[in-house]
Scaffold this motif. Structure first.
Motif, PDB file in Angstrom:
ATOM      1  N   LYS A  53      -3.500  15.749  13.229  1.00 28.31           N
ATOM      2  CA  LYS A  53      -3.535  14.999  11.974  1.00 28.31           C
ATOM      3  C   LYS A  53      -3.730  15.983  10.831  1.00 28.31           C
ATOM      4  N   VAL A  73      -5.091  15.808   7.006  1.00 25.50           N
ATOM      5  CA  VAL A  73      -5.775  14.931   6.056  1.00 25.50           C
ATOM      6  C   VAL A  73      -6.177  15.735   4.820  1.00 25.50           C
ATOM      7  N   ASN A  74      -6.269  15.053   3.696  1.00 26.00           N
ATOM      8  CA  ASN A  74      -6.703  15.710   2.470  1.00 26.00           C
ATOM      9  C   ASN A  74      -8.193  16.010   2.529  1.00 26.00           C
ATOM     10  N   ASP A  75      -8.559  17.185   2.045  1.00 29.11           N
ATOM     11  CA  ASP A  75      -9.972  17.556   1.968  1.00 29.11           C
ATOM     12  C   ASP A  75     -10.601  16.758   0.830  1.00 29.11           C
ATOM     13  N   ARG A 122      -5.573  20.858   2.630  1.00 31.27           N
ATOM     14  CA  ARG A 122      -5.352  19.877   3.693  1.00 31.27           C
ATOM     15  C   ARG A 122      -6.027  20.389   4.955  1.00 31.27           C
ATOM     16  N   GLN A 140      -6.392  18.710  11.841  1.00 29.90           N
ATOM     17  CA  GLN A 140      -7.306  18.283  12.901  1.00 29.90           C
ATOM     18  C   GLN A 140      -6.545  18.116  14.211  1.00 29.90           C
ATOM     19  N   ASN A 180      -9.240  15.091  16.526  1.00 25.08           N
ATOM     20  CA  ASN A 180     -10.293  14.728  15.568  1.00 25.08           C
ATOM     21  C   ASN A 180     -11.272  15.851  15.255  1.00 25.08           C
ATOM     22  N   THR A 232     -11.502  19.538  13.120  1.00 27.81           N
ATOM     23  CA  THR A 232     -10.786  20.404  12.185  1.00 27.81           C
ATOM     24  C   THR A 232     -10.670  21.802  12.769  1.00 27.81           C
ATOM     25  N   THR A 261      -7.054  25.038   7.936  1.00 31.51           N
ATOM     26  CA  THR A 261      -6.759  24.453   6.635  1.00 31.51           C
ATOM     27  C   THR A 261      -5.448  25.017   6.112  1.00 31.51           C
TER      28      THR A 261
END
Length: 71
Positions: free
Chosen positions: A11, A13-15, A22, A25, A28, A30, A33
């Motif tokens: 995935k 996702v935005n920080d 971003r 992950q 789930n 991290t 980046t």
């Protein structure tokens, strides 16, 4: 000799603390980046930093590094 294959869930996702970052992950957790920086994307995985031309290449680099550290 056969290789064992394992499925992973990736995935992006935005920080919540930085709109330019971003989080990538895997299952789930991290693992890296991606930061857009002018005309390139900076990838940070652990202590390693990479510079890629596109966000897609940056994501592939995170996955490659993740796979290397799983061995």
């Amino acid at each position: 000799m056969s290789r064992r294959q394992k499925e992973i869930e990736i995935k992006v996702v935005n920080d919540p603390n930085n709109e330019n970052v971003r989080l990538v992950q895997v299952n789930n957790k991290t693992v890296g980046t991606i930061t857009e920086n002018e005309d390139k994307f900076d990838v940070v995985v652990g202590e390693n930093t990479f510079h890629e031309k596109t966000e897609e290449e940056a994501l592939h680099q995170v996955v490659r590094e993740f796979n290397l550290h799983q061995r």
